[in-house]
Design a protein around this motif. Sequence first.
Motif, mmCIF file in Angstrom:
data_model
loop_
_atom_site.group_PDB
_atom_site.id
_atom_site.type_symbol
_atom_site.label_atom_id
_atom_site.label_comp_id
_atom_site.label_asym_id
_atom_site.label_seq_id
_atom_site.Cartn_x
_atom_site.Cartn_y
_atom_site.Cartn_z
ATOM 1 N N ALA A 54 0.855 -1.304 0.249
ATOM 2 C CA ALA A 54 0.060 0.088 0.023
ATOM 3 C C ALA A 54 0.875 1.045 0.065
ATOM 4 O O ALA A 54 0.511 2.254 -0.705
ATOM 5 N N GLU A 55 1.849 1.184 0.761
ATOM 6 C CA GLU A 55 2.959 2.596 0.896
ATOM 7 C C GLU A 55 3.275 2.669 -0.358
ATOM 8 O O GLU A 55 3.628 3.739 -0.990
ATOM 9 N N ARG A 56 3.887 1.597 -1.084
ATOM 10 C CA ARG A 56 4.451 1.552 -2.523
ATOM 11 C C ARG A 56 3.524 2.516 -3.584
ATOM 12 O O ARG A 56 3.962 2.911 -4.418
ATOM 13 N N LEU A 57 2.452 1.779 -3.500
ATOM 14 C CA LEU A 57 1.246 2.277 -4.324
ATOM 15 C C LEU A 57 0.777 3.744 -3.912
ATOM 16 O O LEU A 57 0.154 4.467 -4.866
ATOM 17 N N GLY A 58 1.023 4.129 -2.795
ATOM 18 C CA GLY A 58 0.621 5.368 -2.257
ATOM 19 C C GLY A 58 -0.750 5.550 -1.935
ATOM 20 O O GLY A 58 -1.771 6.024 -2.221
ATOM 21 N N MET A 59 -1.327 4.108 -1.398
ATOM 22 C CA MET A 59 -2.724 3.880 -1.473
ATOM 23 C C MET A 59 -3.045 3.698 0.213
ATOM 24 O O MET A 59 -1.995 3.145 1.009
ATOM 25 N N ASP A 60 -4.225 3.874 0.655
ATOM 26 C CA ASP A 60 -4.541 3.746 1.802
ATOM 27 C C ASP A 60 -4.537 2.339 2.218
ATOM 28 O O ASP A 60 -5.272 1.462 1.100
ATOM 29 N N PRO A 61 -4.102 1.597 3.235
ATOM 30 C CA PRO A 61 -4.052 0.237 3.421
ATOM 31 C C PRO A 61 -5.446 -0.500 3.190
ATOM 32 O O PRO A 61 -5.618 -1.460 2.965
ATOM 33 N N VAL A 62 -6.544 0.346 3.961
ATOM 34 C CA VAL A 62 -8.014 -0.248 3.735
ATOM 35 C C VAL A 62 -8.476 -0.286 2.611
ATOM 36 O O VAL A 62 -8.921 -1.278 1.887
ATOM 37 N N GLU A 63 -7.955 0.819 1.584
ATOM 38 C CA GLU A 63 -8.520 0.720 0.199
ATOM 39 C C GLU A 63 -7.881 -0.613 -0.537
ATOM 40 O O GLU A 63 -8.551 -0.997 -1.319
ATOM 41 N N LEU A 64 -6.678 -0.552 -0.370
ATOM 42 C CA LEU A 64 -6.203 -1.703 -0.850
ATOM 43 C C LEU A 64 -6.716 -2.997 -0.619
ATOM 44 O O LEU A 64 -7.017 -3.950 -1.728
ATOM 45 N N ARG A 65 -7.098 -3.304 0.574
ATOM 46 C CA ARG A 65 -7.605 -4.428 0.815
ATOM 47 C C ARG A 65 -9.225 -4.402 0.185
ATOM 48 O O ARG A 65 -9.596 -5.490 -0.510
ATOM 49 N N LEU A 66 -9.855 -3.462 0.240
ATOM 50 C CA LEU A 66 -11.256 -3.284 -0.277
ATOM 51 C C LEU A 66 -11.176 -3.613 -1.874
ATOM 52 O O LEU A 66 -12.039 -4.139 -2.344
ATOM 53 N N LYS A 67 -10.080 -3.149 -2.559
ATOM 54 C CA LYS A 67 -10.156 -3.253 -3.855
ATOM 55 C C LYS A 67 -9.804 -4.759 -4.302
ATOM 56 O O LYS A 67 -9.734 -5.153 -5.384
ATOM 57 N N ASN A 68 -9.212 -5.652 -3.487
ATOM 58 C CA ASN A 68 -8.733 -6.806 -3.996
ATOM 59 C C ASN A 68 -9.433 -8.166 -3.212
ATOM 60 O O ASN A 68 -8.790 -9.382 -3.055
ATOM 61 N N LEU A 69 -10.690 -8.047 -2.958
ATOM 62 C CA LEU A 69 -11.517 -8.848 -2.272
ATOM 63 C C LEU A 69 -12.059 -9.842 -3.661
ATOM 64 O O LEU A 69 -12.765 -9.256 -4.425
ATOM 65 N N PRO A 70 -11.559 -11.175 -3.585
ATOM 66 C CA PRO A 70 -12.030 -11.961 -4.918
ATOM 67 C C PRO A 70 -13.322 -12.471 -4.775
ATOM 68 O O PRO A 70 -14.061 -12.410 -3.780
ATOM 69 N N ASP A 71 -13.926 -12.860 -5.995
ATOM 70 C CA ASP A 71 -15.483 -13.332 -5.949
ATOM 71 C C ASP A 71 -15.430 -14.700 -5.266
ATOM 72 O O ASP A 71 -16.530 -14.936 -4.695
#
Lengths: 167, 729
Positions: B369-386
């Motif tokens: 998340a740090e490398r992406l400059g993304m919020d850690p919560v957002e990173l997780r929310l974006k990557n929840l598989p179906d």
Amino acid sequence: MKTTLTVNGTQHEVGHDPRRTLLDTLRDDLGLTGTKKGCDHGQCGACTVLLNGERVNSCLCLTAMHDGDEITTIEGIGAPERLSALQRAFVERDGFQCGYCTPGQIMSATAMLKEIAEGSPSYVSDDLDAPKLSDGEMAERMSGNLCRCSAYPLIREAIAMAAEVKE
Amino acid sequence: MSDTFTMDSPQPRLLDQTGQGVIGTPMNRPDGPRKVSGQACYTADAVTEGVAHGVLVRSTISRGRVTGMDLASVMSIDGVIDVITDPRMIRNPAQGMAGEAPVQPGDAVHYHGQPIALVVAESFEAARDAAQRLTVHYETEEASVTPEGTSASETDDPETAGDFDAAWQAAEVKVDLNFTTPSQAAAAMEPHAAIAEWKDNSVTVHSSLQMIRFNKKELADTLGIDPSQVRILAPFVGGGFGSKLGLGPEAVAAAIASQRLGRPVRVVMTRQNVFDCVLRRSETAQRVRLGATQDGRITAISHDDTVSNLDGEGFSEPVSQASQFLYGADGLSFTQTVARIAATPAGSVRAPGEAVGMLGLEAAMDELAERLGMDPVELRLKNLPDKHPMDGREYSTRRLADCLREGAENFGWAQRGAAGMRREGDWMIGMGMASAARSSMLVKSASRVRLTGDRAVVETDMTDIGTGTYAILAQITAEMLGLSPERVEVRLGDSDLPGASGSGGSFGANSAGSSTFLAARKIRRRIADLLGCAEDDLTLQGGRARGLNRDMALADLVQEELEAEATIKAGKTAESHFSSGFGAHFAEVAVNEWTGEVRVRRMLSVMSMGRILNEKTARSQALGGMIWGIGAALTEEMQNDQRDGHVVTRDLANYHVPSHADVPGDMQVLFLEERDDWANPIQTKGIGELGISGAGAAVLNAIAHATGHRVYDFPALPDRVIAAMEVEI
């Protein structure tokens, strides 16, 4: 050898091995198994009892050194049908899970409340003359009693609840 | 008679239809008054007349053979009765659910600290003295005692989905990180203990054990007798956390000694014995690789690990378990290596896999998340598989996104700010978060329910290791039969009772709760018959039965005892649907700039774990797990001597479980409502292990946020924090 102890108000003369700890005397000679052995080295606090009103780890006490002393164990605090305020608060707040460290926590807390009431300060007291019962004070003063189930926050809620009842 | 219900289809929510209103409530534990007054009888408390005391003798070499013992060196000690060695004795506790004898090494020594004999005496003091003085002669062999030093290791084929290598090559942003976690100890407050007594040709053993149905078979197989000759009792267990899943050396030694001496024998492990020979959690070396697109979609996940165990032990810490189902990617790959070492064997300790694997995974997510400059919560929310990324199963229910959002909201995550920016004097303040996940299971389990009038009895060999079994089985039965819970007596921990799942893997409530539910359901049908109505028309509430214009007190209606037994086992829903508890942990820490000391200031965990059967005991379980997370992150580290493998940290002064002062008062838990219809007929998921899974990572990520520097070798002891802060970035 023989030692006379007053335990929960009853006098006992016990014959024992010189190496016997007060913990083993209570548990195995007097059948007071509410006091628990968690480490036998004074590291966990499960064996906490009151010795002449002060809390001690009974595993670190040699029976032979306590002739004439007065001991209070968890059995002297309250039975299931007549629990003390502190015991009731532990049940109400779920200040335990497996229950093994619980008699020690309750004995330790009983003495700790008295220590604060008497104005005895701790390492974290803001006021060395008149320490107050805060969560930080309790955390500091109860740290000799380990709880692997980790009911710590609930143990301290229970103690605070019982302290309010008393006031 | 017990017929078996197989979980082949989603089940209706009967517990939401019943009217008693006790299910889910924060009822006090019925066993509470006994526990707070010292009346609950744990193994070592069950002393009988004429008991002899046994103390285990440990090996002081790491590999070889016992060639002799100078019995004369101890038999002259006043009170010593016998020094017992026996080919039936076991090397170490059985692994969970083994159901058969563990390794019986004879005179072979496989690790330093292995029990090699039992000294029995009239007093504990004499037995302890003799056990310490006994002179043992050995023939020693060379042994490798560290994972780095051993040439004996086994590497599995990678478990994969998609093409990890291609996805990794193509990834725009990558982290490739190495983490280590040390061996950890369950360190239950009650030391492992047993009291054995023979009568005729049968042995009764009180022992502090979690899985009685399996333990009975293990003891019978170990002693070479029929299971019908074995009775095991464990009504109260002073904590287990996995360490009491399997039959232990103390129980076997007590049984053998009692048979030989013709009197009851008590063997309580010293705390040092517990560290020496009870199964530890393996140390791990982990490599986590995460690849993502610039906008934060994870495309590659790999989590490889090395763990250790002793020869002949089938268990290996499933480090990457959560990494295999938590986030989706185009390519995933997981490879495990097991190093064979001559040291205290490894086994299940609370949340095997997730407890340490999620430290690596979730710390790596934070760094990504740090490398992406993304919020850690957002990173997780974006990557929840179906679906389950490895096998395509549907998730039964998953409220992870809700947990993440609710947690962020309630914790004040928006105020987090940039890393290394918040200070209070010498203290640097930071916030961290991590996901929580722990897969949930159903294991074969049986219960019996009996009802006479308005009083019910539940009987099962299930255990309550602090988890709240006494409470929840009373609540389930009370709810189903329309009784006040005080009218339900729960009898546990006796191998003569129907065989339950036992306590382990967070499946106890799912399994024993369901078998109790099913047995109570049969009683409901019988009550409906007595009342002359269909089950669907029956209402049981407040000790009364109502249906088709009839309304009777159970006390009048059920004059002869009704008895029903039921068994449940997993079925097709486990193949089609993946059940797991999910959650989100948030932590705030203060790190001292000069000493490297870390203080956890507050924690919040939001969890969805199916139906909550008892809000109070569930919360306690969750809190306990979170605090174990604090221990894993900051203090717990088992150390072995690098020369002979002996456990150096073999007491509670050297192995640092969290104490009161390590744990803030501000520890919050929020449960999100959930029903898992695919899991079991009571719609529950496991609770005991979700709290620890990911919790330590939230603390470690908070340290990184506070200081702007990361620790990769856990726990984050002060010296490691200082060293990390000295690294130039």
